[in-house]
Scaffold this motif. Structure first.
Motif, PDB file in Angstrom:
ATOM      1  N   ALA A 204       0.844  -1.190   0.000  1.00 25.95           N
ATOM      2  CA  ALA A 204       0.000   0.000   0.000  1.00 25.95           C
ATOM      3  C   ALA A 204       0.878   1.238   0.000  1.00 25.95           C
ATOM      4  N   TYR A 205       0.249   2.391  -0.089  1.00 27.42           N
ATOM      5  CA  TYR A 205       0.966   3.663  -0.139  1.00 27.42           C
ATOM      6  C   TYR A 205       1.854   3.843   1.079  1.00 27.42           C
ATOM      7  N   ARG A 225      -3.788   2.832   2.260  1.00 26.05           N
ATOM      8  CA  ARG A 225      -3.768   2.810   0.802  1.00 26.05           C
ATOM      9  C   ARG A 225      -4.585   3.965   0.250  1.00 26.05           C
ATOM     10  N   ARG A 226      -4.109   4.503  -0.842  1.00 24.97           N
ATOM     11  CA  ARG A 226      -4.862   5.555  -1.518  1.00 24.97           C
ATOM     12  C   ARG A 226      -6.187   4.999  -1.997  1.00 24.97           C
ATOM     13  N   ASP A 227      -7.224   5.789  -1.891  1.00 22.17           N
ATOM     14  CA  ASP A 227      -8.543   5.344  -2.337  1.00 22.17           C
ATOM     15  C   ASP A 227      -8.475   4.985  -3.819  1.00 22.17           C
ATOM     16  N   GLU A 229      -6.661   2.400  -4.823  1.00 22.43           N
ATOM     17  CA  GLU A 229      -5.494   1.524  -4.925  1.00 22.43           C
ATOM     18  C   GLU A 229      -5.927   0.088  -4.664  1.00 22.43           C
ATOM     19  N   ALA A 230      -5.375  -0.848  -5.414  1.00 18.79           N
ATOM     20  CA  ALA A 230      -5.755  -2.248  -5.273  1.00 18.79           C
ATOM     21  C   ALA A 230      -5.468  -2.762  -3.868  1.00 18.79           C
TER      22      ALA A 230
END
Length: 414
Positions: A204-205, A225-227, A229-230
């Motif tokens: 994740a980010y 995680r960025r909205d 993002e898988a």
């Protein structure tokens, strides 16, 4: 001006300065600096050692005009040296921008965090200092000097430990505003982490791992995680409610979890700006190692966990991308940071710190400049190959040593 009986955030250090100046304008600050034989800037006091102290005079910038100026065309923001990240984040977001990353605490000053190489987490995210595109500082004669990325000496000035002048403003890179989802997972065994370490910290980010070193297990994995993002599976169980990273503490002070999207500045930090961060009553140490050594270093710490956990509140493991800033602990190497939040008992904590330094010695650990470490100067200096260039820069900007203190004399100039 006030007599100093000032203490740091943790209460483990009483500043030794005879006076604290609190100017209300840059011109007043310039006069204070010009007249002072030796002086240091004092930020939000979130240092756990003497890096910000001086036996001479201190100056606080909280009374300066709270400058926050967004340049949308250049995707930059100019921030006053006395402001905290919490003071500027919402303003930036309201104009459609974001900072690329934040530390776990939004309570810290922008200038102080950048001057000491403070960071957040994420394999693609460099430390907070790497966002600095320009800085304005008052130098020894009271002159206002501006350095910009690409200028000679700029890469040495950003992480300057306050040894070059008083930073009155910084220009920071911006990115488009974004939303973040935060979820906490629990009970990740080390033998499940080690084979997939890079995969997990890259999932994740921003990813943070927490352990109390009571056993071979990661207590919590904080995944931001960025909205959009898988979602990458984590080999641990999702928490069934909000969590605080320190066992037994209420999660009320923590940012929103449970995979609920929110603005970057309300998710990237672990703690809310209106609450006491972390445990509050604590000390901190942190050591940065090459990311390629992470599994070996964690294995070494696992062998001494009986020396760590009796005085530990929590240990956090984070990743930081490499940068080009001369005194940054992440200089020219992708980094894994091993952070220790200790009980507030220095005599009890120091032996554990020494054992950790011994265990990590094969991995050339760079300690966080503003936290507790016992690494001797002759072992620390070789870790910074650009230190001679920094010394030359200091001789140029501060030939009389006005901004030096016992800490910088010991580690940078001896």
């Amino acid at each position: 001006m006030a007599m100093a009986m000032e203490v740091n955030w943790a209460g483990n250090l009483t500043y030794s300065a005879a006076r604290v100046h609190r100017p209300v304008s840059v011109s007043e600050l310039q006069g204070v600096v010009a007249r002072s034989p030796r002086i240091r800037a004092l930020g939000t006091r979130h240092s756990f050692n003497e890096v910000g102290d001086t036996p001479a005079e201190l100056v606080e910038l909280g009374g300066l005009e709270p400058v926050v100026e967004v340049d949308a065309d250049r995707a930059r923001v100019r921030v006053g040296g006395g402001l905290r990240y919490a003071d500027v984040a919402r303003y930036i977001d309201e104009r459609g921008f974001a900072l690329g990353n934040l530390g776990s605490l939004p309570h810290i000053s922008v200038a102080g965090a950048c001057a000491t190489g403070t960071h957040g987490s994420g394999v693609g995210n460099a430390n907070l200092s790497a966002a600095v595109a320009g800085l304005e500082l008052v130098t020894a004669e009271g002159d206002l000097v501006t350095l910009r990325r690409g200028d000679e000496g700029f890469d040495g000035a950003v992480v300057g430990l306050g040894a070059l002048g008083v930073v009155v403003a910084l220009e920071l890179d911006l990115v488009p505003s974004f939303q973040v989802r935060q979820r906490v997972y629990e009970a990740l065994p080390l033998d499940a982490l080690f084979p997939k370490f890079q995969e997990i910290v890259s999932s994740a980010y921003s990813v943070s791992l927490f352990t109390d070193w009571r056993g071979p297990v990661i207590n919590q994995v904080w995944v931001k995680r960025r909205d959009g993002e898988a979602v990458v599976p984590i080999p641990a169980e999702p928490a069934d409610g909000p969590r605080h990273p320190v066992p037994g503490m209420s999660p009320d002070s923590c940012t929103v979890q449970s995979d609920i999207p929110g603005p970057w500045f309300e998710r990237l930090p672990h703690f809310r700006p209106d609450r006491i961060p972390s445990a509050g009553d604590e000390l901190q140490s942190e050591f940065m190692i090459d990311a390629s050594d992470a599994v070996a270093a964690l294995g070494a710490l696992d062998t001494i966990r009986d020396h760590i956990h009796p005085v530990l509140r929590i240990c956090e493991i984070r990743t930081i991308a490499a940068d080009r800033l001369w005194l940054s602990p992440c200089y020219e190497r992708d980094t894994v940071a091993l952070h220790f939040t200790w009980i507030a008992d220095t005599p009890a904590v120091l032996p554990a710190v020494a054992r950790i330094e011994e265990a990590l010695a094969p991995f050339a650990p760079r300690p966080h400049w503003a936290k507790i470490f016992t690494t001797p100067p002759d072992a620390l200096r070789p870790l910074y190959t650009r230190l001679p260039d920094f010394q030359a820069l200091a001789d140029d900007l501060d030939p009389s040593g006005k901004f030096r203190n016992p800490f910088t004399d010991k580690y940078l100039f001896a």
